[in-house]
Structure formats: C-alpha cells, structure tokens
Design an enzyme around this catalytic site. Structure first.
Site, PDB file in Angstrom:
ATOM      1  CG  ASP A 241      -7.682 -12.800  -0.728  1.00  0.00           C
ATOM      2  OD1 ASP A 241      -7.414 -13.322  -1.826  1.00  0.00           O
ATOM      3  OD2 ASP A 241      -8.163 -11.653  -0.610  1.00  0.00           O
ATOM      4  N   PRO A 242      -4.640 -15.130  -1.298  1.00  0.00           N
ATOM      5  CG  PRO A 242      -3.834 -17.009  -2.470  1.00  0.00           C
ATOM      6  CD  PRO A 242      -4.966 -16.544  -1.575  1.00  0.00           C
ATOM      7  CG  ASN A 243      -5.558 -10.415  -3.615  1.00  0.00           C
ATOM      8  OD1 ASN A 243      -5.092  -9.999  -2.556  1.00  0.00           O
ATOM      9  ND2 ASN A 243      -6.814 -10.183  -3.970  1.00  0.00           N
TER      10      ASN A 243
ATOM     11  CE  LYS B 222      -9.352 -11.470   2.953  1.00  0.00           C
ATOM     12  NZ  LYS B 222     -10.405 -11.085   2.000  1.00  0.00           N
TER      13      LYS B 222
ATOM     14  CG  HIS C 146      -2.062  -0.878   1.200  1.00  0.00           C
ATOM     15  ND1 HIS C 146      -3.217  -0.650   1.916  1.00  0.00           N
ATOM     16  CD2 HIS C 146      -2.285  -2.033   0.516  1.00  0.00           C
ATOM     17  CE1 HIS C 146      -4.087  -1.625   1.686  1.00  0.00           C
ATOM     18  NE2 HIS C 146      -3.532  -2.485   0.843  1.00  0.00           N
TER      19      HIS C 146
ATOM     20  CG  HIS D 216      -8.788  -2.736   4.404  1.00  0.00           C
ATOM     21  ND1 HIS D 216      -9.664  -3.527   3.711  1.00  0.00           N
ATOM     22  CD2 HIS D 216      -7.570  -2.942   3.828  1.00  0.00           C
ATOM     23  CE1 HIS D 216      -9.010  -4.182   2.761  1.00  0.00           C
ATOM     24  NE2 HIS D 216      -7.749  -3.845   2.805  1.00  0.00           N
TER      25      HIS D 216
ATOM     26  CE1 TYR E  49      -7.421  -9.024   4.370  1.00  0.00           C
ATOM     27  CE2 TYR E  49      -9.076  -7.339   3.988  1.00  0.00           C
ATOM     28  CZ  TYR E  49      -8.213  -8.277   3.504  1.00  0.00           C
ATOM     29  OH  TYR E  49      -8.137  -8.490   2.147  1.00  0.00           O
TER      30      TYR E  49
ATOM     31  CG  HIS F 196     -13.755  -7.139  -1.440  1.00  0.00           C
ATOM     32  ND1 HIS F 196     -13.737  -5.891  -2.023  1.00  0.00           N
ATOM     33  CD2 HIS F 196     -12.482  -7.578  -1.460  1.00  0.00           C
ATOM     34  CE1 HIS F 196     -12.503  -5.602  -2.395  1.00  0.00           C
ATOM     35  NE2 HIS F 196     -11.721  -6.595  -2.066  1.00  0.00           N
ATOM     36  CB  SER F 197     -13.118  -4.621   3.279  1.00  0.00           C
ATOM     37  OG  SER F 197     -12.291  -3.561   3.690  1.00  0.00           O
ATOM     38  CG  ASN F 198     -10.671  -2.023  -2.078  1.00  0.00           C
ATOM     39  OD1 ASN F 198     -11.421  -2.131  -3.025  1.00  0.00           O
ATOM     40  ND2 ASN F 198      -9.474  -2.564  -2.079  1.00  0.00           N
TER      41      ASN F 198
ATOM     42  CE  LYS G 244      -5.590  -8.974   0.548  1.00  0.00           C
ATOM     43  NZ  LYS G 244      -6.569  -9.403  -0.490  1.00  0.00           N
TER      44      LYS G 244
ATOM     45  CG  ASN H  62     -12.122  -9.986  -3.655  1.00  0.00           C
ATOM     46  OD1 ASN H  62     -11.631 -10.719  -2.801  1.00  0.00           O
ATOM     47  ND2 ASN H  62     -11.395  -9.069  -4.289  1.00  0.00           N
TER      48      ASN H  62
ATOM     49  NE  ARG I  86      -4.533  -0.605  -3.802  1.00  0.00           N
ATOM     50  CZ  ARG I  86      -5.087  -1.539  -3.048  1.00  0.00           C
ATOM     51  NH1 ARG I  86      -6.369  -1.472  -2.761  1.00  0.00           N
ATOM     52  NH2 ARG I  86      -4.371  -2.543  -2.566  1.00  0.00           N
TER      53      ARG I  86
HETATM   54 MG   LIG Z   1      -9.986 -10.989  -1.838  1.00  0.00          MG
END
Ligand SMILES: [Mg+2]
Length: 421
Positions: free
Chosen positions: A220-222, A190, A25, A348, A145, A319-321, A192, A268, A401
C-alpha cells in the site's frame, strides 16, 4: 434509557516512527475517547481520531445528546446533522482520502454510534456482535502490518525507543515480519509502501514472499505512484500480491491501472464515502474496498457498505489507523458479524505500548482476535490509564496529526508531493 452526559477525553499514546508517503508518524498518536453516560448508570465507550477539528466537532455535539435514547440511532444522526449544519469538511490527514461534509458527518456519527451500540449491548446483557445479527466467525483474523521505520524518532521525544528497531530495507522488513508473525501468529502480511522507489518496494515484497511462501501479501503506497509505475509494479508482482492497495490516486487513475494488472486493486483513499461508489463501480476502479467504521459512519453504515460490495461483486477488507482497544473491540464485533469480509483486517495494534482498556480481552492468537463475549463491546476502561494518557496529551504539544513536520526534522527540504514516482 436516556443519555445524560457525554465526556470526551483527548489522549496521546506513544507511537513508533512509522514511515509512509507523507513522512513519518509523530512520537504521539492522538485519539478521542468518549464516555457516554445514561440515567440507568450505564456508560458507553467510543473512540475516534484525536485531531483538534474532530475534537471540536465532537464537543459541539456532546451536550446536544442529553435525553436521547441510545437505541435511537436515526435520532442520533438527526441531531448530529443539525448540529454540524453545513460546517465545512473536517481537516483530515491525506492517507484516507479527501475531506468532505459527508465524511465529517460520518466520522462524528461513528464515534457516538459505537458508544450507543455499547450501551445497547450493556442494557440487554448481550455483546454487540449479537445485535449486529450474530457471529459469522468466532475469531477475527488480522494481517501483520509492516512499516519502513528508523530506530528512533527525530528529535528524541524523551521516552525509550520502541522495541521494533530499524527497518529500511528488505532485510529489516523481513526481520520485522518474522517478529510480527512470531509474536502474534499473523497469517497474512501488509507492507506500507510509498517510502522507497516502487521497484525497490517490489523487491521487498519478493523477499517477503521468499521468507513467507504461504502468507497472502499486500502493498500500500498510499497513491504515491503514477499510473505507469503502478502498472510496472503490478506486472512485476503478478501472482505474488493478494491485492495492491491505492497504488495511484483517484478513481480514473485506479481504473487505468486495474485494466492493465491482474491482481485486485484495493482502496481506502479513492472510495471513502457512499457517493464515491457509483463512479468507481462504473469504471471498475477497485475490486476491494477497505471499510473503516470510523469514517464510513459507524457499524450500521459499514454493513450497508458490505451489502453494496456484495451486490456489485466487490471484495471487502478493513482499514486501520493507529488506535486503542475500544476501536479494536468495535472492529472485531463488526468483522465478527459481517460475512462479506473475506480478507484479514488491518490493525496497528501490535505497535501499541499503552491502552485505555483493561488488559485480558483483546489478544492476538494465531493472528486473530476472539470476538469479546461480554455485554456491549466487552471492554472496560482503565481509568488510571485514561488519566495518564490524557495528561500525556496535555504535555505532548500536538493537537493534530502531522507526518510532514517530523519528516522535515529527519530530512530537511522533504517534499511530500505525490505522485512521487
Ligand atoms: Mg491504505
């Protein structure tokens, strides 16, 4: 009641150096804050992404809404559709799936739609949860998270380091989890992923299992892994994970993993629009969909998603950002009125150190936020904070971003290629 003026304010909030498959980030997360004014003196609030492409689209729509009745959500969608026309999909960060015209419309619609719900509630003196059919739960449970993270940003952004410290191994993540659970009472966790090699991340999950024997756990490894790596981790964590989220990319890849592991797969990334549902259902690619009103088109469409999930026996999570209190309030009203939501929502919010809403309404107690009972969303803008974060936006030097560029400062030559393992 008619809309008179829309004020859209881009803001930047301090954000810790949270890692993911793409990088890290930036020191500031960007959001757009909407104030939708009416001829009756009411103001509806909305919040969404702050990336320049979104901001530009929001600003294109805003002036076109004058005269609209905030109860006319179909009219709102019509105006937005006409305004955006056949504009190409908004650029979006790669952690929430690919950009498309459908998602552009849904994202822009959502920001204004939430503000209209807020106005409807304020006009009627009722909380949004009641407009959505009433509470099915008084308190909405969220999951803690967890993120791999260095202690500080590189380069130094010129503000004090966050309070969370470094967490780049199992010991650090377990300590982070203890702090997260200790301060907010979360009942599920959770992680990341997509930061360490998959087997190492599986070991971190096992360390969390030892430390928190009763907490449901997610990873969650995206979409950072191949099908083979996903299956290997899935087998290692059999009986340990509540669900495995987006281990690999695409509906076909997820379906292949799903055939070989026993835990539900969540997404997501490969199901992020209604058009993705039929092909995903056909091959049973995902067993849990993470809704997100910001890109599914608002609260009404999120409930349509819930009905589709109910119909096909698909679980529903959220889901969240990185987000502020307006979004947390909207998420909490939506979850408070959605019986299909049977998993703790992502957020988050614990990483937030500055907000644009007045304090005292949104609080995590035993891992849950009480559905606000004031009219509309039940939160009020703190205009001083809004002004300060708007100034921070002007000064921060970011308008989009980008997790890759700051990662290059940490690790020159960084390649965000996926699948990585
Ligand atoms: Mg995700």
């Amino acid at each position: 009641m008619k809309l008179t003026e829309v004020v859209i304010t881009p803001i930047a909030m301090k954000d810790p150096p949270l890692r993911n498959i793409q990088g890290v980030h930036q020191p500031y997360a960007l959001r757009s804050i909407l104030q939708v004014h009416t001829d009756e003196g009411l103001t509806g609030l909305g919040e969404t992404y702050g990336d320049l492409a979104i901001l530009t689209a929001l600003r294109g729509v805003g002036p076109r809404l004058a005269g609209l009745d905030p109860f006319d959500l179909n009219g709102l969608e019509r105006i937005i559709r006409e305004t955006l026309g056949s504009a190409a999909g908004l650029a979006t960060h790669g952690l929430v799936g690919e950009a498309s015209d459908e998602k552009t419309l849904a994202t822009v619609l959502s920001a204004f739609e939430v503000a209209c719900w807020d106005l409807q509630g304020k006009a009627l003196g009722r909380p949004v949860v009641e407009l959505l059919g009433g509470k099915v739960r008084d308190r909405v449970p969220y999951s803690g998270y967890l993120f791999f993270k260095p202690a500080t940003h590189t380069p130094d952004p010129g503000y004090p380091a966050d309070a969370w410290g470094e967490a780049m191994d199992a010991e650090g993540i377990v300590a982070q989890a203890r702090r997260m659970v200790g301060s907010h009472g979360f009942k599920s966790l959770k992680l990341k992923g997509g930061v360490l090699p998959p087997q190492d991340e599986a070991d971190v999950i096992l360390a969390l299992r030892d430390a928190f024997p009763d907490h449901p756990l997610r990873l969650d490894p995206n979409a950072g892994w191949t099908v083979a790596s996903s299956v290997a981790v899935g087998k290692k964590l059999e009986g340990v994970l509540e669900y495995l989220e987006d281990p690999t990319a695409g509906i076909e890849g997820m379906a292949e993993v799903a055939r070989q592991v026993s835990m539900p797969l969540a997404t997501n990334m490969c199901v992020t629009a209604f058009s993705h549902l039929p092909p995903a259902v056909r091959v049973d690619a995902v067993q849990v969909v993470l809704s997100d009103h910001h890109f599914w088109g608002g609260l009404r469409r999120s409930r349509e998603l819930a009905a589709i999930c109910r119909t096909w026996g698909i679980g529903l999570s959220m889901h969240s950002n990185s987000h502020l209190g307006i979004s947390l309030a909207a998420m909490t009203h939506l979850a408070g009125a959605t019986p299909e939501l049977t998993y703790d929502c992502d957020t988050h919010y614990p990483y937030l150190v500055e907000d644009v809403v007045q304090a005292g309404v949104l609080e995590f107690i035993d891992g849950a936020v009480a559905v606000p009972d004031g009219p509309g969303l039940g939160v009020e803008l703190d205009l001083d904070s809004l002004g300060r974060l708007a100034e921070q936006y002007e000064k921060c030097g970011f308008d989009t971003r980008d997790d890759i560029t700051p990662m290059l400062a940490v690790q020159p030559g960084w390649d965000p290629v996926t699948p990585r393992w």
